[in-house]
Design an enzyme around this catalytic site. Structure first.
Site, PDB file in Angstrom:
ATOM      1  N   VAL A   1     -31.735 -32.791 -12.146  1.00 51.81           N
ATOM      2  CA  VAL A   1     -30.425 -33.179 -12.669  1.00 51.81           C
ATOM      3  C   VAL A   1     -30.593 -34.327 -13.664  1.00 51.81           C
ATOM      4  O   VAL A   1     -31.263 -35.313 -13.363  1.00 51.81           O
ATOM      5  CB  VAL A   1     -29.485 -33.607 -11.524  1.00 51.81           C
ATOM      6  CG1 VAL A   1     -28.098 -33.954 -12.071  1.00 51.81           C
ATOM      7  CG2 VAL A   1     -29.378 -32.485 -10.492  1.00 51.81           C
ATOM      8  N   PRO A   2     -29.953 -34.239 -14.843  1.00 52.96           N
ATOM      9  CA  PRO A   2     -30.106 -35.278 -15.862  1.00 52.96           C
ATOM     10  C   PRO A   2     -29.164 -36.453 -15.643  1.00 52.96           C
ATOM     11  O   PRO A   2     -28.150 -36.335 -14.959  1.00 52.96           O
ATOM     12  CB  PRO A   2     -29.750 -34.538 -17.153  1.00 52.96           C
ATOM     13  CG  PRO A   2     -28.719 -33.549 -16.707  1.00 52.96           C
ATOM     14  CD  PRO A   2     -29.139 -33.105 -15.325  1.00 52.96           C
TER      15      PRO A   2
ATOM     16  N   CYS B   1     -25.800 -31.792 -24.923  1.00 56.46           N
ATOM     17  CA  CYS B   1     -26.963 -31.409 -25.733  1.00 56.46           C
ATOM     18  C   CYS B   1     -26.576 -30.472 -26.874  1.00 56.46           C
ATOM     19  O   CYS B   1     -27.291 -30.385 -27.873  1.00 56.46           O
ATOM     20  CB  CYS B   1     -28.042 -30.776 -24.877  1.00 56.46           C
ATOM     21  SG  CYS B   1     -27.481 -29.356 -23.913  1.00 56.46           S
TER      22      CYS B   1
ATOM     23  N   LEU C   1     -28.225 -24.370 -20.567  1.00 57.84           N
ATOM     24  CA  LEU C   1     -28.203 -23.506 -21.746  1.00 57.84           C
ATOM     25  C   LEU C   1     -29.624 -23.156 -22.179  1.00 57.84           C
ATOM     26  O   LEU C   1     -30.348 -23.998 -22.715  1.00 57.84           O
ATOM     27  CB  LEU C   1     -27.459 -24.216 -22.897  1.00 57.84           C
ATOM     28  CG  LEU C   1     -26.078 -24.787 -22.544  1.00 57.84           C
ATOM     29  CD1 LEU C   1     -25.447 -25.437 -23.771  1.00 57.84           C
ATOM     30  CD2 LEU C   1     -25.159 -23.715 -21.978  1.00 57.84           C
TER      31      LEU C   1
ATOM     32  N   ASP D   1     -49.518  35.284 -39.470  1.00 59.85           N
ATOM     33  CA  ASP D   1     -49.794  33.860 -39.253  1.00 59.85           C
ATOM     34  C   ASP D   1     -49.338  33.060 -40.477  1.00 59.85           C
ATOM     35  O   ASP D   1     -50.159  32.546 -41.253  1.00 59.85           O
ATOM     36  CB  ASP D   1     -51.285  33.615 -38.998  1.00 59.85           C
ATOM     37  CG  ASP D   1     -51.779  34.340 -37.759  1.00 59.85           C
ATOM     38  OD1 ASP D   1     -50.997  34.460 -36.793  1.00 59.85           O
ATOM     39  OD2 ASP D   1     -52.935  34.783 -37.748  1.00 59.85           O
TER      40      ASP D   1
ATOM     41  N   GLY E   1     -43.113  38.303 -35.124  1.00 56.78           N
ATOM     42  CA  GLY E   1     -43.082  36.865 -34.962  1.00 56.78           C
ATOM     43  C   GLY E   1     -43.286  36.102 -36.249  1.00 56.78           C
ATOM     44  O   GLY E   1     -42.668  35.051 -36.464  1.00 56.78           O
TER      45      GLY E   1
ATOM     46  N   MET F   1     -40.057  35.762 -38.476  1.00 58.68           N
ATOM     47  CA  MET F   1     -39.070  34.932 -37.787  1.00 58.68           C
ATOM     48  C   MET F   1     -39.519  33.477 -37.723  1.00 58.68           C
ATOM     49  O   MET F   1     -38.708  32.556 -37.909  1.00 58.68           O
ATOM     50  CB  MET F   1     -38.816  35.493 -36.378  1.00 58.68           C
ATOM     51  CG  MET F   1     -38.007  36.802 -36.394  1.00 58.68           C
ATOM     52  SD  MET F   1     -37.461  37.374 -34.770  1.00 58.68           S
ATOM     53  CE  MET F   1     -38.991  38.021 -34.101  1.00 58.68           C
ATOM     54  N   ASP F   2     -40.802  33.239 -37.448  1.00 50.97           N
ATOM     55  CA  ASP F   2     -41.310  31.866 -37.420  1.00 50.97           C
ATOM     56  C   ASP F   2     -41.179  31.208 -38.789  1.00 50.97           C
ATOM     57  O   ASP F   2     -40.767  30.048 -38.902  1.00 50.97           O
ATOM     58  CB  ASP F   2     -42.774  31.853 -36.978  1.00 50.97           C
ATOM     59  CG  ASP F   2     -42.926  32.154 -35.486  1.00 50.97           C
ATOM     60  OD1 ASP F   2     -41.896  32.229 -34.801  1.00 50.97           O
ATOM     61  OD2 ASP F   2     -44.073  32.296 -35.019  1.00 50.97           O
TER      62      ASP F   2
ATOM     63  N   LYS G   1     -53.456  26.230 -36.185  1.00 50.17           N
ATOM     64  CA  LYS G   1     -52.121  26.724 -35.866  1.00 50.17           C
ATOM     65  C   LYS G   1     -51.332  25.631 -35.165  1.00 50.17           C
ATOM     66  O   LYS G   1     -51.851  24.964 -34.271  1.00 50.17           O
ATOM     67  CB  LYS G   1     -52.205  27.952 -34.949  1.00 50.17           C
ATOM     68  CG  LYS G   1     -52.380  29.272 -35.667  1.00 50.17           C
ATOM     69  CD  LYS G   1     -52.207  30.417 -34.697  1.00 50.17           C
ATOM     70  CE  LYS G   1     -52.298  31.759 -35.401  1.00 50.17           C
ATOM     71  NZ  LYS G   1     -52.045  32.890 -34.478  1.00 50.17           N
TER      72      LYS G   1
END
Length: 856
Positions: free
Chosen positions: A187-188, A322, A494, A592, A619, A622-623, A692
């Site tokens: 305590v101050p 402070c 604080l 591919d 595939g 579509m890929d 890939k």
């Protein structure tokens, strides 16, 4: 013009035009700083001619070894003192052990009773504090005692601090509060009663024991405050020794307390040496930092409000808070107006001779003179040997320098302000920042400006390094919270964050004095089942499905050369012509598909600007179409980011936004295997590396799939076999996947049954067996929906590598590997388990047995 010197220890703060920055003692902040309270003498003493204070009028330009000759020798702690402290801590431990099992209702009643008692004693405690310490103002200390009791109670009266404080039953998580144990409270002398009340109430609210160590020159008032809180708590049912104190405090005793093994946490409010001792004690500590608060007034501020607020704050309790302002920085355009307003409100501006005397009295041997802390203007004038008008409330010294050579730029803890004139707002911010870094890093800063002046506020808050930035607010009352902004927690401790060498960057409250146990029940993350919104199937469904696109304007068709030559694209374009959709065909997709192929298609898409993209083929088309769609919708997409591996698709580092804002994605499979028409996956080959990349993101899920068996009647035998085995592998791997669920396993089983029954017939009979072709085609899509949500396993991982390295057809690679993978997986003692599987224990062997039984 003001002269200019640059302080090498403040590099990075910008130029110091108009501001004298003197060489610092070292590269860190000066060690000889007083924080929040001073080691004040019992009574101020006027310096005599020839004393250190008078000799200190000349600016200090050389380092002073404060840790050398000035260091005091203190006797060690006597054995009887150590024994008494040990006994005190033993009692505290036992009291805390009993208190730790109190209920929230019991604790809240004790908390209320103690707060009421402290509040009732606020006036006599304030008088006692001023009488004992001879600093501050009685009525202001009454306010602080009131704040420490009433405001703290009001803020935290409903806060849960015992047992379960938070619970989410659906989420399976609880947070349980436990006390930390015995707290050592330093305590101050500047706030001996209010700080004692504050720390005692927090300890009671959190079921901790508190041992207070008062400042030696404030022991009487601190102990009186602690006794009032303790007696009220005990009367309300608390253990007798839950609040205790050191009767004869000293620095060695406080150090022994902080190092005692019985202590679990230290709440340190005191000078720099005390806080450093707390942090080096070996125990967790919550400390405060030095305050050297600047208040900046810009040209848009309400000057009357700004000056009034600063005067209110700086005169409160004679400036011992402070957080109180230590300097005022004013933009030149309004400097004269601000100066006149200060005079009007009772400030006295020092002339050059008076400034020299005040400078000499502020510092003694390079340290803040403890005799000035918390003193009134008449006493300060007497101490400095100057005369000021009656009724003066604050002394202001107009200065240019900043640093060790200018005592007025330091934290003064009394009604004295330094005032700086800045040519521009930017320079004013620089001065404020420099003042903070010189002696108040992390603590508090204030800006007075028009609240709508966002540019000035943003520059200030992004530049200054304080954890409390107050806008148009008196610092002393604003920083402690709950007065000028109810959202800032009320506190008399604080924190200043790492900038101020403390462990907390906010106002200390009950949340800092409890341990929180997090209790988590097993709750796996939410799952979902995602497939295209529309899946059309049955022989001849192509035309009806495409008519669902009525209203679209431009369709871009992606396919490969063999299908284009066989007229498959014509099947689509005829329908598009019939429903008035303009179209363009890209038929350069290779097996591919490579990045070069995708970029070629993308360039045509960007020129054509379609609102629907139709992928037709196996595939590969579509890929390729999925990646073209992605790059069309989100051109900023990085391929390396998309190719990044992930543990959980929902938490991946690289995010892809939902697609479909520019174009709808339609997939029409002409082979029976990949399932790409319903999956969020795409496999792309980087021709530069020969690798890939299986790409995955639910954003790549098509908007529509058209599964028409009439398009696969004439598939060659090898393609039938490899596509069918690929689909079978999809179903087998998704069935035992760690992400498999009841939603996916039914699809996997159905696909496996269909393939076992119809794939041999489709391979042998070809187009002559329509039923077999139809069922295999459906099985491929069904398996695709299963693995789109359950994912695949190591067979597919190796198959992609095998295909890239040796150009082996994907289905053939799967066929070569799947039986070995099944043997590897079929164990109750797996060599490795995943971190968060959807099963409770390894059961792949059991699931394989289920499939075997199902297939007889």
């Amino acid at each position: 013009m003001m002269s200019t010197r640059f302080n090498p220890c403040l590099k990075g703060l910008g130029t110091s035009s108009g501001l004298l920055l003197m060489p610092a003692r070292s590269s860190r902040r000066p060690a000889a700083r007083v924080m929040c309270e001073a080691a004040a003498s019992p009574a101020p003493v006027t310096p005599k001619p020839g004393s250190t204070a008078v000799q200190a009028q000349a600016p200090v330009t050389t380092p002073i070894a404060h840790d050398g000759a000035a260091k005091k020798e203190r006797p060690p702690v006597a054995d009887d003192q150590l024994a008494g402290l040990k006994s005190l801590l033993k009692l505290s431990l036992e009291a805390q052990r009993k208190f730790s099992i109190y209920s929230q209702e019991q604790v809240d009643e004790i908390f209320r009773s103690a707060a009421e008692a402290a509040n009732a004693a606020r006036i006599p405690l304030a008088k006692m504090a001023v009488e004992e310490t001879r600093m501050g103002v009685i009525e202001d200390k009454v306010v602080k005692n009131h704040f420490a009791s009433e405001f703290i109670y009001n803020k935290y009266k409903h806060t849960k601090t015992c047992g379960i404080i938070e619970e989410d039953q659906a989420g399976g998580i609880q947070k349980v509060a436990e006390p930390v144990g015995v707290i050592a409270g330093i305590v101050p002398t500047t706030n001996p009663t209010s700080t004692a009340i504050f720390k005692a109430l927090l300890a009671l609210k959190t079921r901790n024991a508190l041992v207070l160590c008062p400042h030696p020159r404030a022991a009487k008032s601190t102990i009186a405050a602690a006794k009032i809180v303790r007696d009220a708590a005990v009367a309300a049912g608390a253990p007798h020794d839950i609040i205790s104190w050191v009767e004869t405090p000293s620095l060695p005793v406080s150090q022994a307390l902080m190092q005692a093994p019985e202590v679990s946490l230290i709440l340190a409010t005191g000078g720099p040496a005390m806080v450093r001792a707390a942090y080096s004690s070996g125990h967790p500590s919550l400390g405060v930092g030095a305050g050297n608060t600047p208040a900046l007034i810009d040209e848009t501020a309400d000057i009357k409000m700004a000056v009034s607020s600063i005067m209110l704050s700086k005169t409160f309790d004679n400036g011992v808070i402070c957080a109180s302002e230590q300097s005022v920085v004013v933009v030149g355009k309004v400097y004269d107006e601000v100066r006149a307003e200060f005079i009007r409100r009772g400030a006295y501006f020092l002339n050059e001779e008076e400034k020299a005397k005040v400078r000499a009295g502020v510092l003694i041997d390079g340290r803040l003179n403890p005799n000035i802390v918390g003193q009134s203007i008449p006493k300060l004038a007497e101490l400095f040997g100057i005369k000021v008008p009656q009724g003066t409330r604050v002394l202001i010294g107009e200065v240019e320098a900043l640093g060790d050579s200018e005592p007025l730029s330091q934290e003064k803890l009394c009604p004295i302000l330094a005032m700086y004139k800045a040519p521009t707002y930017e320079h004013a911010v620089h001065i404020a920042h420099s003042l903070i870094m010189y002696g108040g890093a992390g603590h508090t800063s204030v800006l007075y400006t028009n609240p709508l002046n966002k540019a000035h506020i943003e520059l200030f808050e992004s530049t200054v390094k304080t954890v409390r930035i107050l806008i148009n607010t008196p610092a002393s009352q604003g920083a402690i919270g709950d007065l000028y902004n109810f959202h800032l927690d009320p506190s008399l401790t604080l924190g200043c964050g790492t900038w101020g060498s403390t462990s907390v960057s906010n106002n200390v409250g009950p949340q800092h004095l409890i341990n929180i146990k997090t209790v988590t029940s097993r709750r796996e993350n939410m799952l979902w089942f995602r497939v295209p919104p529309k899946i059309y199937f049955k022989g001849g469904c192509l035309e009806l499905a495409l008519r669902d696109l009525i209203g679209k304007k431009r369709a871009f068709i992606v396919t490969d050369k063999p299908l284009f030559d066989l007229g498959y694209a014509d099947k689509v374009t005829r329908i598009l012509d019939d429903i008035n959709i303009h179209h363009q065909v890209f038929y350069h997709v290779t097996p591919d598909p490579t990045l070069a192929c995708i970029n070629a298609g993308l360039s045509e898409i960007l020129e054509f600007k379609p609102d629907v993209i139709i992928a037709m083929g196996g595939g590969s088309p579509m890929d390729a179409a999925k990646i073209m769609w992605l790059m069309y919708e989100c051109p900023e997409t990085r391929f390396d980011g998309l190719a990044m591996r992930f543990m959980d698709i929902r938490k991946r580092v690289y995010e892809v936004p939902e697609l479909g804002k520019k174009a709808t994605m339609v997939c029409i499979p002409t082979t029976s295997g990949t399932g790409s028409e319903v999956t969020p996956f795409s496999v792309v080959t980087d021709e530069r590396l020969g690798a890939k990349y299986p790409l995955a993101d639910y954003a790549l899920t098509p908007n529509m799939a058209i599964v028409d068996p009439q398009l696969v009647l004439n598939i060659p035998k090898k393609l039938t076999a490899w596509g069918g085995v690929d689909a079978l592998t999809h179903a087998l791997e998704s069935y035992v996947s760690i992400c498999a669920t009841e939603y996916t396993r039914g699809l996997s089983r159905e696909a496996i049954q269909l393939l076992f029954k119809y794939l041999p017939r489709a391979y042998s009979n070809g187009s002559n067996d329509y039923e077999a072709r139809e069922k295999v085609h459906y099985a491929a899509t069904i398996a695709g929906m299963a693995f789109a949500n359950a994912f695949l396993g190591i067979c597919h991982s190796m198959a992609h590598k095998l295909g890239a390295a040796f150009h082996v057809p994907h289905g053939l690679a799967n066929a070569a590997l799947i039986s070995h993978v099944i043997r590897y997986n079929a164990t109750d003692m797996p060599a490795k388990q995943a971190a968060f599987p959807q099963y409770q224990y390894p059961n792949a062997k059991h699931h394989y047995a289920e499939l075997a039984t199902m297939l007889s």
